[in-house]
Design a protein around this motif. Structure first.
Motif, PDB file in Angstrom:
ATOM      1  N   PHE A 269      -0.766 -50.958 -13.595  1.00 36.81           N
ATOM      2  CA  PHE A 269      -1.366 -49.631 -13.410  1.00 36.81           C
ATOM      3  C   PHE A 269      -0.343 -48.496 -13.442  1.00 36.81           C
ATOM      4  O   PHE A 269      -0.460 -47.514 -12.715  1.00 36.81           O
ATOM      5  N   THR A 270       0.649 -48.631 -14.280  1.00 37.08           N
ATOM      6  CA  THR A 270       1.643 -47.563 -14.372  1.00 37.08           C
ATOM      7  C   THR A 270       1.041 -46.287 -14.955  1.00 37.08           C
ATOM      8  O   THR A 270       1.452 -45.177 -14.620  1.00 37.08           O
ATOM      9  N   GLU A 271       0.055 -46.444 -15.839  1.00 39.29           N
ATOM     10  CA  GLU A 271      -0.494 -45.277 -16.532  1.00 39.29           C
ATOM     11  C   GLU A 271      -1.993 -45.126 -16.344  1.00 39.29           C
ATOM     12  O   GLU A 271      -2.664 -44.501 -17.170  1.00 39.29           O
ATOM     13  N   GLY A 272      -2.526 -45.688 -15.267  1.00 40.72           N
ATOM     14  CA  GLY A 272      -3.946 -45.486 -15.020  1.00 40.72           C
ATOM     15  C   GLY A 272      -4.661 -46.750 -14.596  1.00 40.72           C
ATOM     16  O   GLY A 272      -4.081 -47.845 -14.570  1.00 40.72           O
ATOM     17  N   PHE A 273      -5.944 -46.585 -14.269  1.00 44.39           N
ATOM     18  CA  PHE A 273      -6.759 -47.643 -13.677  1.00 44.39           C
ATOM     19  C   PHE A 273      -8.065 -47.799 -14.454  1.00 44.39           C
ATOM     20  O   PHE A 273      -8.547 -46.837 -15.073  1.00 44.39           O
ATOM     21  N   PRO A 274      -8.671 -48.980 -14.400  1.00 42.19           N
ATOM     22  CA  PRO A 274      -9.944 -49.201 -15.106  1.00 42.19           C
ATOM     23  C   PRO A 274     -11.149 -48.664 -14.332  1.00 42.19           C
ATOM     24  O   PRO A 274     -12.120 -49.369 -14.077  1.00 42.19           O
ATOM     25  N   THR A 275     -11.062 -47.401 -13.912  1.00 36.22           N
ATOM     26  CA  THR A 275     -12.167 -46.695 -13.269  1.00 36.22           C
ATOM     27  C   THR A 275     -12.715 -45.678 -14.263  1.00 36.22           C
ATOM     28  O   THR A 275     -12.061 -45.372 -15.263  1.00 36.22           O
ATOM     29  N   PRO A 276     -13.910 -45.129 -14.008  1.00 34.57           N
ATOM     30  CA  PRO A 276     -14.451 -44.134 -14.954  1.00 34.57           C
ATOM     31  C   PRO A 276     -13.509 -42.967 -15.215  1.00 34.57           C
ATOM     32  O   PRO A 276     -13.430 -42.455 -16.340  1.00 34.57           O
ATOM     33  N   SER A 277     -12.774 -42.534 -14.195  1.00 33.45           N
ATOM     34  CA  SER A 277     -11.855 -41.406 -14.363  1.00 33.45           C
ATOM     35  C   SER A 277     -10.463 -41.839 -14.807  1.00 33.45           C
ATOM     36  O   SER A 277      -9.626 -40.995 -15.137  1.00 33.45           O
TER      37      SER A 277
ATOM     38  N   GLY B 128       3.266 -44.749  -4.646  1.00 37.44           N
ATOM     39  CA  GLY B 128       3.648 -44.823  -6.056  1.00 37.44           C
ATOM     40  C   GLY B 128       4.219 -46.168  -6.465  1.00 37.44           C
ATOM     41  O   GLY B 128       4.819 -46.301  -7.534  1.00 37.44           O
ATOM     42  N   ASP B 129       3.994 -47.198  -5.632  1.00 36.79           N
ATOM     43  CA  ASP B 129       4.576 -48.507  -5.954  1.00 36.79           C
ATOM     44  C   ASP B 129       4.017 -49.123  -7.226  1.00 36.79           C
ATOM     45  O   ASP B 129       4.646 -50.016  -7.808  1.00 36.79           O
ATOM     46  N   TRP B 130       2.837 -48.653  -7.672  1.00 34.47           N
ATOM     47  CA  TRP B 130       2.307 -49.188  -8.922  1.00 34.47           C
ATOM     48  C   TRP B 130       3.194 -48.837 -10.122  1.00 34.47           C
ATOM     49  O   TRP B 130       3.053 -49.427 -11.195  1.00 34.47           O
ATOM     50  N   ARG B 131       4.122 -47.902  -9.949  1.00 33.65           N
ATOM     51  CA  ARG B 131       5.042 -47.568 -11.051  1.00 33.65           C
ATOM     52  C   ARG B 131       6.015 -48.712 -11.338  1.00 33.65           C
ATOM     53  O   ARG B 131       6.550 -48.804 -12.446  1.00 33.65           O
ATOM     54  N   HIS B 132       6.292 -49.538 -10.326  1.00 33.72           N
ATOM     55  CA  HIS B 132       7.474 -50.399 -10.360  1.00 33.72           C
ATOM     56  C   HIS B 132       7.117 -51.877 -10.469  1.00 33.72           C
ATOM     57  O   HIS B 132       6.212 -52.346  -9.778  1.00 33.72           O
TER      58      HIS B 132
ATOM     59  N   ARG C 265      10.657 -45.858   2.928  1.00 33.75           N
ATOM     60  CA  ARG C 265      11.991 -45.787   2.329  1.00 33.75           C
ATOM     61  C   ARG C 265      12.285 -46.901   1.326  1.00 33.75           C
ATOM     62  O   ARG C 265      13.380 -46.920   0.739  1.00 33.75           O
ATOM     63  N   THR C 266      11.331 -47.846   1.124  1.00 34.53           N
ATOM     64  CA  THR C 266      11.644 -49.034   0.322  1.00 34.53           C
ATOM     65  C   THR C 266      10.748 -49.105  -0.907  1.00 34.53           C
ATOM     66  O   THR C 266       9.529 -49.254  -0.793  1.00 34.53           O
ATOM     67  N   ARG C 267      11.353 -49.012  -2.059  1.00 43.56           N
ATOM     68  CA  ARG C 267      10.669 -49.204  -3.332  1.00 43.56           C
ATOM     69  C   ARG C 267      11.391 -50.333  -4.073  1.00 43.56           C
ATOM     70  O   ARG C 267      12.628 -50.332  -4.115  1.00 43.56           O
ATOM     71  N   PRO C 268      10.686 -51.256  -4.669  1.00 42.61           N
ATOM     72  CA  PRO C 268       9.236 -51.403  -4.607  1.00 42.61           C
ATOM     73  C   PRO C 268       8.808 -52.231  -3.391  1.00 42.61           C
ATOM     74  O   PRO C 268       9.544 -53.101  -2.924  1.00 42.61           O
ATOM     75  N   THR C 269       7.608 -51.927  -2.896  1.00 44.99           N
ATOM     76  CA  THR C 269       6.962 -52.728  -1.856  1.00 44.99           C
ATOM     77  C   THR C 269       5.811 -53.498  -2.483  1.00 44.99           C
ATOM     78  O   THR C 269       4.947 -52.911  -3.152  1.00 44.99           O
ATOM     79  N   GLY C 270       5.811 -54.796  -2.268  1.00 42.73           N
ATOM     80  CA  GLY C 270       4.733 -55.660  -2.758  1.00 42.73           C
ATOM     81  C   GLY C 270       3.922 -56.190  -1.582  1.00 42.73           C
ATOM     82  O   GLY C 270       4.494 -56.640  -0.586  1.00 42.73           O
ATOM     83  N   ILE C 271       2.601 -56.111  -1.699  1.00 41.76           N
ATOM     84  CA  ILE C 271       1.693 -56.588  -0.644  1.00 41.76           C
ATOM     85  C   ILE C 271       0.946 -57.798  -1.166  1.00 41.76           C
ATOM     86  O   ILE C 271       0.320 -57.740  -2.235  1.00 41.76           O
ATOM     87  N   ARG C 272       1.010 -58.900  -0.429  1.00 46.14           N
ATOM     88  CA  ARG C 272       0.230 -60.091  -0.760  1.00 46.14           C
ATOM     89  C   ARG C 272      -0.863 -60.241   0.290  1.00 46.14           C
ATOM     90  O   ARG C 272      -0.585 -60.374   1.489  1.00 46.14           O
ATOM     91  N   ALA C 273      -2.127 -60.168  -0.143  1.00 41.79           N
ATOM     92  CA  ALA C 273      -3.270 -60.364   0.740  1.00 41.79           C
ATOM     93  C   ALA C 273      -4.199 -61.362   0.074  1.00 41.79           C
ATOM     94  O   ALA C 273      -4.519 -61.223  -1.114  1.00 41.79           O
ATOM     95  N   THR C 274      -4.629 -62.375   0.817  1.00 37.29           N
ATOM     96  CA  THR C 274      -5.560 -63.344   0.245  1.00 37.29           C
ATOM     97  C   THR C 274      -6.880 -63.301   1.007  1.00 37.29           C
ATOM     98  O   THR C 274      -7.140 -62.383   1.781  1.00 37.29           O
TER      99      THR C 274
END
Length: 667
Positions: free
Chosen positions: A517-525, A322-326, A289-298
């Motif tokens: 990454f709102t409009e894509g990722f640096p992967t082959p696809s 879909g949090d990468w939108r925000h 229910r919460t946008r945006p959610t940010g995850i910090r992992a080290t």
């Protein structure tokens, strides 16, 4: 250098914050240091460790001159020699080794004691010299490789959120990271988010300083993070809260991953993680229910057998929601992937392909085929796994060992030749934080004491003494810095050495707020790749051991040391109160242990001694003892790494410092 001036510099240590600092110099002496108040991330503050940096640089036990061993290996007995004597002995030995055994008999063992791109492990730092000699490659995997590879499989890069955007998050998951000890500058942005109503959850096997300050702490079983990620996503799917548009446009392998999520019900995940099912459901609902959610992992989160899979699962969460939108949404592990410098180590100088030796497999790799071990920016005798076997290998009389160092560390004691190294206020360097979006310049503030030399100057002198003629071996520090900035990447537009030297720091040329990454990722696809197959890889300690070692040991960072740096500082040692082991009251009762008692922590690999602290900060079945203590300054002459096995994580051959069985008994 008469009068008083302020010199801008940067902290070189292995911390995501890479602080900008200001050194006050009076009549050629550094008399003050503070965090740079003008830097948007540092904001004027340094940590408890680096606040003592000038004291550390001027310590009486600083190594100031080249030395040659005069006692048995391990005795720490040396005599002072001249630089010419040191370079001549090294040159003769290296030539003989290359002639008789080939360059691969040399292992350049580099650590993370300095993360500079000129002097340190991130950049050039002698690698051209080793390529000319044909030395073995060194795989610097001790810190973050399992997580890097896991993130790469999902996002195409380990890079993610700009940590400054946590100020915009509404739900913050501090997952396996102790922010207030290991990168405390992020906390200011978390406080900004909380002031705007954000909810902060710490997911950690230990009730750390950070967990104490969070709104909620979930004391997860070590190494079961991927299972929890799947359980939270199960609740998201139950709520119909997945971002179907984002999934359809920007991800692949969704249907298979969706089935994997559905297999991990909160009830099943509770059994794996040791967390109450109600807590898993409650956090899953909050995530849904919460946008945006940010995850910090080290980096600590991935130091177990399933470390790569853990970061894969965590990085899948914002792909589902879909949090990468925000702005303020996504995951932040390391920003290094956003730094596009031209690190030209001149691999063309290698006459033929050479083998790679693995940093965390030092005991295994240091066999008879290695005739020279050259250690710099590292203290492996204190910091690597399987400490006893490492010591046995370092005692080899036929192993020519050279250590470039600032202090007489545990590793120095096993050297044949010791070379005095500069500290950060004494040399030039270029830095980039792996926890923010800035390049920083370090201008030398004072002259080096004694006969200390920088990393680059040491290798330039040695190359000249050996009669090597490759021009790139003699590039100046300024030339190396110019080369680093010459990649042509758009993020470096407008950033020059002259500008950095004048301003001290420059933000990478990216948007603010930066939402990658709102409009894509640096992967082959161009799409986020959800995991295929099992997304949770259990840690080694996931099931009850068959042998006599029923406790899981985790070895977190100390508040007063940075890895083993500052491990000899008298005041920080006093604050650390010696090696301690946290034991849950139930486990202490079962073993008849009392608070403050000296105990032996052991398994089949080795043992170390510590003082018991009975505490509910660890759950039953888990004990914790901080890393960073020096072996020769510890009771019993051993540290936590005496009980850590040389095993690999599931991806990238990462280390497994938090995935070992032990037992605890009174000394």
């Amino acid at each position: 250098m008469q009068g008083e001036l302020r010199v801008l510099g940067a902290c070189p240590l292995d911390c995501p914050d890479t602080c900008s600092w200001v050194v006050t110099v009076k009549d050629g002496r550094a008399v003050g240091m503070r965090g740079n108040p003008d830097h948007p991330y540092t904001r004027g503050a340094l940590c408890v460790k680096v606040n003592r940096y000038l004291e550390h640089a001027g310590a009486a036990d600083r190594i100031l001159y080249p030395m040659r061993r005069v006692g048995p290996k391990g005795s720490g007995r040396f005599e002072r020699i001249s630089w010419d004597e040191a370079l001549e002995e090294i040159s003769v030995r290296l030539r003989a080794i290359v002639d008789e055994h080939g360059g691969e008999a040399i292992w350049p063992y580099v650590g993370t004691g300095n993360l500079g791109y000129v002097q340190g492990a991130e950049g050039i730092a002698g690698r051209r010299f080793w390529n000319v000699l044909g030395a073995s490659r060194h795989f610097l995997n001790i810190c973050s490789t399992a997580g890097n590879v896991g993130l790469y499989h999902t996002n195409g890069t380990p890079a993610g959120m700009d940590p400054e955007t946590f100020a915009l998050s509404k739900l913050i998951l501090l997952w396996g990271t102790n922010t207030l000890t290991s990168g405390h500058h992020l906390w200011k942005f978390i406080q900004d988010a909380r002031a705007a109503g954000a909810y902060v959850v710490a997911i950690d096997p230990i009730r750390t300083r950070t967990a104490e300050q969070a709104d909620q702490h979930l004391p997860i079983r070590p190494g079961t993070d991927a299972a929890l990620a799947l359980g939270l996503l199960h609740v998201v799917l139950e709520e119909g809260a997945e971002d179907r548009d984002y999934i359809a446009r920007h991800t692949e392998n969704w249907e298979e991953f969706r089935e994997e999520i559905l297999r991990h019900t909160p009830e099943r995940v509770a059994g794996i993680t040791g967390l109450p099912e109600a807590d898993i459901r409650a956090l899953g609902l909050r995530l849904a229910r919460t946008r945006p959610t940010g995850i910090r992992a080290t980096m600590g989160i991935q130091r177990h057998a399933g470390g790569g899979a853990a970061l894969r699962a965590l990085s899948a969460i914002p792909g589902v929601t879909g949090d990468w939108r925000h702005p303020g949404g996504g995951i932040a592990y390391s920003t290094s992937g956003h730094v596009n410098l031209n690190v030209d180590t001149r691999e063309d100088l290698l006459a033929k392909p050479v083998r790679t030796l693995v940093m965390t497999r030092l005991a295994e790799g240091l066999d008879e085929s290695v005739k020279c071990l050259w250690v710099y920016m590292a203290n492996p005798m204190a910091s690597t796994s399987d400490q006893n076997r490492v010591r046995d290998r370092l005692l080899r009389e036929d192993l020519f060992t050279v250590v470039m160092e600032q202090f007489a560390t545990d590793t120095v004691d096993y050297a044949d030749i010791v070379l005095p190294a500069t500290m950060q206020i004494e040399h030039m360097d270029l830095h980039a934080g792996y926890g923010h979006m800035y390049l920083l310049w370090n201008e030398p503030a004072v002259e080096p004491p004694g006969e200390c030399l920088s990393t680059t100057q040491t290798f330039r002198r040695l190359a000249r003494h050996m009669g090597l003629t490759e021009p790139s071996l003699f590039d100046s520090d300024l030339e190396l810095a110019e080369q680093l900035l010459s990649s042509g990447h758009p993020s470096l537009n407008g950033i020059t050495v002259d500008r950095l030297r004048k301003e001290g720091w420059v933000r990478l040329n990216v948007a603010q707020p930066f939402v990658p990454f709102t409009e894509g990722f640096p992967t082959p696809s161009g799409r986020l790749r959800f995991p295929k197959g099992p997304a949770y890889v259990p840690p080694h300690t996931a099931s009850a051991p068959d042998g006599p070692y029923p406790l899981t040991l985790v070895t977190p960072a100390a508040h007063t040391f940075l890895n083993s740096t500052f491990g000899n500082n008298p005041e920080l040692l006093r604050r650390a109160k010696g090696p301690r082991v946290l034991v849950n009251p139930q486990d202490a009762l079962d073993r008849e242990l009392t608070d403050g008692q000296r105990v032996r922590v052991f398994n089949a690999t080795g043992a170390f001694e510590a003082e018991v602290e009975i505490s509910r900060k660890v759950r039953p079945g888990v004990v914790a003892s901080t890393k960073g203590h020096w072996r020769k300054l510890s009771p019993g002459g051993a540290t936590v790494n005496a009980v850590v096995e040389e095993r690999d994580a599931d991806m990238g051959r990462g280390a497994v410092y938090h995935d070992n069985f032990v037992e605890v008994t009174p000394v």
